[in-house]
Design a protein around this motif. Sequence first.
Motif, PDB file in Angstrom:
ATOM      1  N   TRP A  73       5.028   7.472  -7.680  1.00  0.00           N
ATOM      2  CA  TRP A  73       5.089   7.011  -9.077  1.00  0.00           C
ATOM      3  C   TRP A  73       4.577   5.583  -9.228  1.00  0.00           C
ATOM      4  O   TRP A  73       4.114   5.196 -10.283  1.00  0.00           O
ATOM      5  CB  TRP A  73       6.524   7.095  -9.619  1.00  0.00           C
ATOM      6  N   SER A  74       4.653   4.774  -8.168  1.00  0.00           N
ATOM      7  CA  SER A  74       4.278   3.367  -8.290  1.00  0.00           C
ATOM      8  C   SER A  74       2.780   3.143  -8.147  1.00  0.00           C
ATOM      9  O   SER A  74       2.259   2.151  -8.658  1.00  0.00           O
ATOM     10  CB  SER A  74       5.023   2.516  -7.262  1.00  0.00           C
ATOM     11  N   GLY A  75       2.093   4.056  -7.464  1.00  0.00           N
ATOM     12  CA  GLY A  75       0.672   3.857  -7.227  1.00  0.00           C
ATOM     13  C   GLY A  75       0.439   2.602  -6.408  1.00  0.00           C
ATOM     14  O   GLY A  75       1.374   1.899  -6.032  1.00  0.00           O
ATOM     15  N   PRO A  76      -0.809   2.277  -6.125  1.00  0.00           N
ATOM     16  CA  PRO A  76      -1.067   1.049  -5.378  1.00  0.00           C
ATOM     17  C   PRO A  76      -0.728  -0.173  -6.241  1.00  0.00           C
ATOM     18  O   PRO A  76      -1.016  -0.178  -7.435  1.00  0.00           O
ATOM     19  CB  PRO A  76      -2.570   1.111  -5.066  1.00  0.00           C
ATOM     20  N   PRO A  77      -0.115  -1.192  -5.640  1.00  0.00           N
ATOM     21  CA  PRO A  77       0.240  -2.362  -6.447  1.00  0.00           C
ATOM     22  C   PRO A  77      -1.009  -3.123  -6.862  1.00  0.00           C
ATOM     23  O   PRO A  77      -2.003  -3.147  -6.136  1.00  0.00           O
ATOM     24  CB  PRO A  77       1.101  -3.201  -5.502  1.00  0.00           C
TER      25      PRO A  77
END
Length: 188
Positions: free
Chosen positions: A25-29
Motif C-alpha cells: 500500500w505504501s509503494g516506493p517512498p
Amino acid sequence: MRKLVYGMNMTLDGYVSVVGDDIGWSGPPGRELFQWWLDHERATGLSLYGRKLWETMSSHWPTADRQPGVTPAESEFARIWRDTPRVVFSSTLGEVAGNARLVGGDAVAEITRLKSGDGGPMSIGGATLAGAAMRAGLIDEYVIAAHPVLVGGGTPFFTALDSWVNLDLVETRTFPGGVVLSRYETRR
C-alpha cells in the motif's frame, strides 16, 4: 539513559501492513521521505527489530547498494543499515546475520537493560515488538509517517494500552504525495 524511538510508515487508518503482512500500500517512498528516513537511520545508535521486520529488511538492504539503478541515497541507506548494530527479537529464528544479535527471551527486560546503557538513540521497529515496549512504557518518541490510503484492517501501528499516554507534538511535516510525518515525545 538511551532514548527509544518507535517509527514506521502507516496507513491513514492506522495500519503498518494489511492481512498477510503486505506493505504494498505504501509503494516506493518519495525522494524527500526516503531522505528523512535515511537521516533518522543515520542518527540511530542501535536498532531493535521484531522477526517480521527483520526478515523484510534483511532480505533487501544487505546488498541493495549493488543492485542496478540504485540511487545514491539508497546506497547510503544500505551502508548505514549494515553498519548499525541491531538486536533481533524472535523465539522462532535460529540465527541472524550481519551486524545483529538474536534475543529469544524476555524482550521487555532486554529493552529495559539496553535503555539503561550509554549510547545514541535506539529505534524499535515491528508492531508486535513495539507494542510490548509501548505497554511497558518504554517508548520515548513516536514517529508516524501517515500515507493517504485506507486499507480497513491488518497490523495496527498502536497496541491496546492499559492507561493513557500523554504526548507532546515536536514536529510535523508534509511530503509530496500527501504523506504527513508527525513526531511526538512521551510526556514524563
